[in-house]
Design an enzyme around this catalytic site. Sequence first.
Site, PDB file in Angstrom:
ATOM      1  CE1 TYR A   6      39.923 -31.867  25.312  1.00 52.47           C
ATOM      2  CE2 TYR A   6      39.604 -30.083  27.192  1.00 52.47           C
ATOM      3  CZ  TYR A   6      40.229 -31.062  26.514  1.00 52.47           C
ATOM      4  OH  TYR A   6      41.620 -30.820  27.014  1.00 52.47           O
TER       5      TYR A   6
ATOM      6  CB  SER B 131      52.825 -32.172  19.921  1.00 48.91           C
ATOM      7  OG  SER B 131      51.855 -32.844  19.889  1.00 48.91           O
TER       8      SER B 131
ATOM      9  CE  LYS C 286      41.257 -33.460  27.771  1.00 48.85           C
ATOM     10  NZ  LYS C 286      42.649 -34.685  27.789  1.00 48.85           N
TER      11      LYS C 286
ATOM     12  CG  ASP D 237      51.228 -38.467  18.696  1.00 46.07           C
ATOM     13  OD1 ASP D 237      51.305 -37.721  19.947  1.00 46.07           O
ATOM     14  OD2 ASP D 237      50.736 -38.844  17.347  1.00 46.07           O
TER      15      ASP D 237
ATOM     16  CG  ASN E  96      49.679 -36.334  27.749  1.00 44.97           C
ATOM     17  OD1 ASN E  96      49.280 -35.081  27.795  1.00 44.97           O
ATOM     18  ND2 ASN E  96      49.447 -36.071  25.620  1.00 44.97           N
TER      19      ASN E  96
ATOM     20  CG  ASP F 118      43.512 -43.722  16.117  1.00 46.43           C
ATOM     21  OD1 ASP F 118      43.284 -42.688  17.046  1.00 46.43           O
ATOM     22  OD2 ASP F 118      42.487 -43.817  15.076  1.00 46.43           O
TER      23      ASP F 118
END
Length: 258
Positions: free
Chosen positions: A162, A22, A166, A43, A96, A69
């Site tokens: 998060y 996605s 990142k 994915d 990604n 995973d």
Amino acid sequence: MPILDLSRSVRGSRVLVTGGASGMGRATAWLFAREGAKVALTDIDAQGAEEVAQAIRNEGHDAQAWLLDAGDREAIQRIVPEIAQALGGLDIIVNNAGISAKVPFDAPDYDANWDRNLAITLTGQQAVIRASIPFLMASDAPRIINIASTEALGASAGLSAYSAAKAGVIGLTRSFAVELGRHGITVNCLCPGPILTGMTDHLTEEDRATFARRRTALRRYGDPMEVAHVTLSLALPASSYITGAVIPVDGGLSTRHA
């Protein structure tokens, strides 16, 4: 001095895209396949990944899907060589896969969210890279593109796990760029800003429009394909002297002050 002849085509390249079912991963898989690359997309959503791969094949391009995973290091160590064998090698890695959830510091599930974020978004990226290195060393134009976020350059409330993961991706990118440079492997990082993906589906169209108008120079959200094209640019054989770069793809969000 003769002019150096550098290719601007990824035709025939072997590409691994994680989180390919996605959003930006899906767009990236489509774009590379349409440019003539052989694409493997992974994915945790096996059905979604296979549907994307089948749709790409229906257009006459080359794509295969694997269940993976990105937070499972043992699975990564097993699946990446399997993909390399199926494709006949690896030239390009697009890291990604990632997750995002708004979890305040005092929420009961904060620790679980922290652990899962780092496992998938940061540790998963280094595990994919390390598992890919033996195959990339055999490539004529080895490329690694890691997907971070503008949340690594700033911060929003409730996204500490998060943002930390990142930001770690940026550090990981720079460190591996230095370490792998002597092998001719380039390692670069994109920091997408507000993009129309599943991570922003919970926002109303009005909320998105208001945010974009107030925060971005272009006054709009980006499309996943716009990120995919920057990824493709970094993956070109001609992009051989770009490494360790951290590139915002954010419509000017990180530039605009008022």
